[in-house]
Design a protein around this motif. Structure first.
Motif, mmCIF file in Angstrom:
data_model
loop_
_atom_site.group_PDB
_atom_site.id
_atom_site.type_symbol
_atom_site.label_atom_id
_atom_site.label_comp_id
_atom_site.label_asym_id
_atom_site.label_seq_id
_atom_site.Cartn_x
_atom_site.Cartn_y
_atom_site.Cartn_z
ATOM 1 N N ASN A 166 117.072 -10.563 69.514
ATOM 2 C CA ASN A 166 116.640 -12.112 69.561
ATOM 3 C C ASN A 166 115.296 -12.408 70.150
ATOM 4 N N PRO A 167 114.202 -12.343 69.552
ATOM 5 C CA PRO A 167 112.817 -12.463 69.922
ATOM 6 C C PRO A 167 112.495 -13.275 71.387
ATOM 7 N N ALA A 168 113.386 -14.477 71.289
ATOM 8 C CA ALA A 168 113.270 -15.203 72.415
ATOM 9 C C ALA A 168 113.789 -14.764 73.539
ATOM 10 N N LEU A 169 114.410 -13.541 73.658
ATOM 11 C CA LEU A 169 114.888 -12.959 74.832
ATOM 12 C C LEU A 169 113.495 -12.308 75.580
ATOM 13 N N LEU A 170 112.793 -11.619 74.490
ATOM 14 C CA LEU A 170 111.518 -11.019 75.036
ATOM 15 C C LEU A 170 110.817 -12.111 75.535
ATOM 16 N N ASP A 171 110.578 -13.211 74.857
ATOM 17 C CA ASP A 171 109.747 -14.107 75.538
ATOM 18 C C ASP A 171 110.180 -14.611 77.036
ATOM 19 N N LEU A 172 111.492 -14.791 77.102
ATOM 20 C CA LEU A 172 112.073 -14.919 78.398
ATOM 21 C C LEU A 172 111.753 -13.967 79.422
ATOM 22 N N PRO A 224 113.224 -3.357 69.756
ATOM 23 C CA PRO A 224 112.320 -4.312 69.951
ATOM 24 C C PRO A 224 111.011 -3.646 69.457
ATOM 25 N N PHE A 225 109.896 -4.432 68.993
ATOM 26 C CA PHE A 225 108.886 -4.075 68.453
ATOM 27 C C PHE A 225 109.060 -2.932 67.296
ATOM 28 N N GLY A 226 110.104 -2.966 66.825
ATOM 29 C CA GLY A 226 110.300 -1.810 65.657
ATOM 30 C C GLY A 226 109.231 -1.715 64.692
ATOM 31 N N GLU A 227 108.832 -2.818 64.200
ATOM 32 C CA GLU A 227 107.769 -2.833 63.094
ATOM 33 C C GLU A 227 106.590 -2.349 63.682
ATOM 34 N N ILE A 228 106.164 -2.755 64.903
ATOM 35 C CA ILE A 228 104.932 -2.188 65.542
ATOM 36 C C ILE A 228 104.981 -0.519 65.712
ATOM 37 N N ARG A 229 106.112 -0.206 65.973
ATOM 38 C CA ARG A 229 106.537 1.504 66.303
ATOM 39 C C ARG A 229 105.941 2.114 64.774
ATOM 40 N N GLN A 230 106.645 1.662 63.840
ATOM 41 C CA GLN A 230 106.432 2.232 62.479
ATOM 42 C C GLN A 230 104.800 2.349 62.138
ATOM 43 N N GLU A 231 104.239 1.088 62.559
ATOM 44 C CA GLU A 231 102.570 0.859 62.205
ATOM 45 C C GLU A 231 101.981 1.754 63.086
ATOM 46 N N VAL A 232 102.306 1.920 64.243
ATOM 47 C CA VAL A 232 101.510 3.096 65.176
ATOM 48 C C VAL A 232 101.726 4.528 64.400
ATOM 49 N N ALA A 233 102.993 4.698 64.169
ATOM 50 C CA ALA A 233 103.218 6.065 63.615
ATOM 51 C C ALA A 233 102.098 6.357 62.203
ATOM 52 N N GLU A 234 102.210 5.209 61.435
ATOM 53 C CA GLU A 234 101.513 5.436 60.247
ATOM 54 C C GLU A 234 99.891 5.424 60.608
ATOM 55 N N ARG A 235 99.361 4.735 61.434
ATOM 56 C CA ARG A 235 98.100 4.684 61.713
ATOM 57 C C ARG A 235 97.591 5.989 62.313
ATOM 58 N N TYR A 236 98.431 6.333 63.093
ATOM 59 C CA TYR A 236 98.035 7.810 63.850
ATOM 60 C C TYR A 236 98.182 8.730 62.997
ATOM 61 N N ALA A 237 99.083 8.725 61.956
ATOM 62 C CA ALA A 237 99.338 9.859 61.036
ATOM 63 C C ALA A 237 98.015 9.986 60.281
ATOM 64 N N ILE A 270 116.874 -9.875 83.810
ATOM 65 C CA ILE A 270 116.766 -8.621 84.290
ATOM 66 C C ILE A 270 116.093 -7.696 83.117
ATOM 67 N N GLY A 271 116.683 -7.554 82.200
ATOM 68 C CA GLY A 271 116.411 -6.663 81.213
ATOM 69 C C GLY A 271 117.253 -6.422 79.862
ATOM 70 N N LEU A 272 116.711 -5.692 78.969
ATOM 71 C CA LEU A 272 117.724 -5.569 77.894
ATOM 72 C C LEU A 272 117.920 -3.744 77.989
ATOM 73 N N SER A 273 119.231 -3.487 77.677
ATOM 74 C CA SER A 273 119.648 -2.281 77.530
ATOM 75 C C SER A 273 120.333 -1.963 76.387
ATOM 76 N N PHE A 274 120.070 -0.718 75.891
ATOM 77 C CA PHE A 274 121.128 -0.033 74.724
ATOM 78 C C PHE A 274 122.026 0.644 75.171
ATOM 79 N N GLU A 275 123.291 0.324 74.832
ATOM 80 C CA GLU A 275 124.233 1.017 75.451
ATOM 81 C C GLU A 275 125.648 1.054 74.433
ATOM 82 N N HIS A 276 126.003 2.325 74.090
ATOM 83 C CA HIS A 276 127.152 2.671 73.021
ATOM 84 C C HIS A 276 126.706 2.019 71.598
ATOM 85 N N ASN A 277 125.167 2.082 71.381
ATOM 86 C CA ASN A 277 124.766 1.537 70.156
ATOM 87 C C ASN A 277 124.563 0.273 69.913
ATOM 88 N N ARG A 278 124.639 -0.451 71.006
ATOM 89 C CA ARG A 278 124.405 -1.845 71.071
ATOM 90 C C ARG A 278 123.586 -2.376 72.019
#
Length: 303
Positions: free
Chosen positions: A137-143, A93-106, A168-176
């Motif tokens: 699914n961006p709608a899950l973040l909105d929820l 989630p927010f993957g594009e923002i992560r890349q933007e943060v890295a580039e701007r700070y670099a 409750i939340g999102l969890s990254f488990e076994h690459n999913r």
């Protein structure tokens, strides 16, 4: 910036207007020291607004861009290593923002620090992802931010099903990615890539999180279940049991009856290894089912 000035930032982030006198008393310094501190904060990019007069004071302007982080050389390297690691997680989630943060700070780094980061990046390796993507699914973040319960349209092995969840939340488990929520059948796990639609429910959510989930489970009698299960069986059990490579789960004892019915539907795709009592219970249920079916057949022949 010193420790007191960092504490001043946190104090002013409350959004209230505070006089120099109150701040001086709070931090046990002179009014003149507070005034110098405010000058330092403004010089570091913090939008400090001052109002003169008896009723005046200092406050932090809302809806602002965050000031740049003040990091040491080592802290900067750690930050970029962490951003690199996060970048390896698919569908973050927010993957594009992560890349933007890295580039701007670099862009703000001195050449020597940038060269150090490049050298350290070659010293770290992250495990390659070997499973299919599970797009967010961006709608899950909105929820999760809405404060409401949600209606989830979920793709099961038997078709689409609408489920009301207390998020409750999102969890990254076994690459999913998985979405956790509480339903009328208890705590459940949903594969994010099988969430077809999300809408808000009329009822407010209970503001649950993973700490609440873990705390809740510590007060519930649990039974350890170990299964031998086929790949098809794993798919059939998705949404009933969380994905586990070891095929061993801690199940609330009160849910064993429900789990037993789900396992019976799988037939030869699953075999209970532990506990023995649960395995024998399923055998008795299967024998009773066979007996009923034979009785029906005899009844039909007699007619």
């Amino acid at each position: 910036m010193n420790i007191r000035q960092w504490r001043l930032v946190r104090y002013l982030n409350r959004g209230e207007r505070v006089s120099a006198r109150i701040l001086a008393e709070e931090f046990d310094v002179s009014i003149r020291t507070i005034q110098r501190d405010m000058t330092v904060l403004e010089a570091n990019g913090y939008p400090i607004y001052s109002e003169p007069g008896v009723a005046g004071g200092y406050r932090m302007l809302p809806h602002r861009n965050m000031p740049p982080l003040v990091l040491t050389n080592e802290e900067t390297i750690v930050l970029f290593i962490l951003l690199e690691w996060v970048g390896q997680i698919p569908d973050f989630p927010f993957g594009e923002i992560r890349q933007e943060v890295a580039e701007r700070y670099a862009n703000e780094l001195p050449t020597m620090t940038e060269q150090q980061i490049v050298r350290w990046q070659k010293r770290f390796r992250f495990q390659a992802v070997d499973t299919p993507p599970s797009p967010q699914n961006p709608a899950l973040l909105d929820l999760l931010e809405s404060g409401q319960m949600g209606n989830i349209l979920y793709e099961t092995i038997k078709g689409q099903k609408s489920i009301v969840v207390d998020p409750i939340g999102l969890s990254f488990e076994h690459n999913r990615w998985y979405f956790y929520g509480r339903t009328d059948r208890g705590l459940r796990q949903f594969r994010v890539d099988r969430v077809l639609d999300v809408s808000l429910h009329d009822l407010p959510a209970n503001d649950l999180n993973f700490s609440d989930l873990e705390l809740n489970m510590t007060h519930v009698p649990m039974t350890t279940i170990k299964l031998e299960i086929s790949p098809l069986g794993e798919r059939l059990l998705e949404g009933v049991l969380p994905s586990q490579r070891e095929h061993t789960w801690q199940i609330p004892t009160e849910e064993l009856a429900f789990l037993g019915r789900q396992l019976m539907r799988l037939g030869p795709e699953v075999r209970v290894l532990e506990p023995q009592e649960f395995r024998e219970q399923l055998i008795r249920q299967a024998e009773e089912m066979i007996a009923v079916q034979r009785s029906d057949k005899t009844f039909g022949q007699d007619r």
